[in-house]
Design an enzyme around this catalytic site. Sequence first.
Site, mmCIF file in Angstrom:
data_model
loop_
_atom_site.group_PDB
_atom_site.id
_atom_site.type_symbol
_atom_site.label_atom_id
_atom_site.label_comp_id
_atom_site.label_asym_id
_atom_site.label_seq_id
_atom_site.Cartn_x
_atom_site.Cartn_y
_atom_site.Cartn_z
ATOM 1 N N GLY A 4 12.538 59.639 64.051
ATOM 2 C CA GLY A 4 13.937 59.449 64.385
ATOM 3 C C GLY A 4 14.645 58.828 63.763
ATOM 4 C CB ALA A 20 18.388 55.752 67.023
ATOM 5 C CB CYS A 21 12.232 56.086 65.914
ATOM 6 S SG CYS A 21 10.873 55.012 66.837
ATOM 7 C CB ILE A 22 12.865 50.195 64.136
ATOM 8 C CG1 ILE A 22 12.959 50.097 65.358
ATOM 9 C CG2 ILE A 22 14.036 50.657 63.523
ATOM 10 C CD1 ILE A 22 12.780 48.482 65.790
ATOM 11 C CB THR A 23 7.954 53.526 65.666
ATOM 12 O OG1 THR A 23 8.716 54.163 67.712
ATOM 13 C CG2 THR A 23 6.485 53.404 66.778
#
Length: 328
Positions: free
Chosen positions: A174, A176-179
Amino acid sequence: MQNQEVFDYENIQLIPKKCILPSRSQADTQVTFGPRTFKLPVVPANMQTVISEDLAIQLGQAGYFYVMHRFEPEKRAAFITRAHAEGTFASISIGVKEAEYTFVDELVAANLVPEYITIDIAHGYADSVINMIHYLKEHLPDSFVIAGNVATPDAVTALEEAGADATKVGVGPGMACITKLKTGFGTAGWQLAAIANCAAVATKPIVADGGIRYNGDLAKSIRFGATMIMIGSLFAGHQESPGDIMELDGTMYKIYFGSASQFQKGEYKNVEGKKLLIPYRGKIKDTLREMQEDLQSAISYAGGRVLSDLTKVDYVVIPNPVTNGDHR
């Protein structure tokens, strides 16, 4: 996995077939998911900056699928009652901590049965998720259980064998995801291939979650095995979306942040999300209408009449696509 074909949405172009419809408006975008049929195979992400109770009810009444988020747990039982009172289905999210088992017991005692329950954690290939699936199927057997999120075929098989009615695929793709940056893990950059790999072994529906940047990605998701597509950033920023409108340099925005961000957690601990400003998009009904029209066009290009005809088209892989500056 290392030897399998790796690609993402921007690497794929679907190949047109002979159109058989007099008008693309005749193409049918409906999808059956669990006990109900919906107008589109899309669902706003169950994030606090994307979905609210009012919007959830509005979507359900209008014939769209939704999943209410789990970040106000004390309101979930009342929401189920409200959804049923207002003539629509109830679709909620839960976690896997001990308090959630108590919540399930409370629903059973009150005879509150949501039609859909999504087990919502970042790494869904876990004993904690499998245990919750077993508990839900034992105590709320009439609820359709969506479990996730996962990234691999073995995870899909494990959750299905535990009793999940659908699995949600996508770890960190996504906006907004920084995994991938924080952990080195995830499906960012190969989300569409992950969907294809998981769908190849699935016997129940796949929910593609994350990585959607354009409406054409919906058709690609269906082509590679998704039944439902969960979307965050494209559904954020609407008039009905949670949060206030803000102005910056003459442009209107709404705030959008990841569920694993410090803004959601209220503390900087195990952070895997960030905050973004999403341009204000107006009413969500206009976005839904455009998604439907674009999917109808896609079905016509596929030489089909219904959504499932998208699964029958060929495709080409473009190894180094021109992204026009739109980087994941």
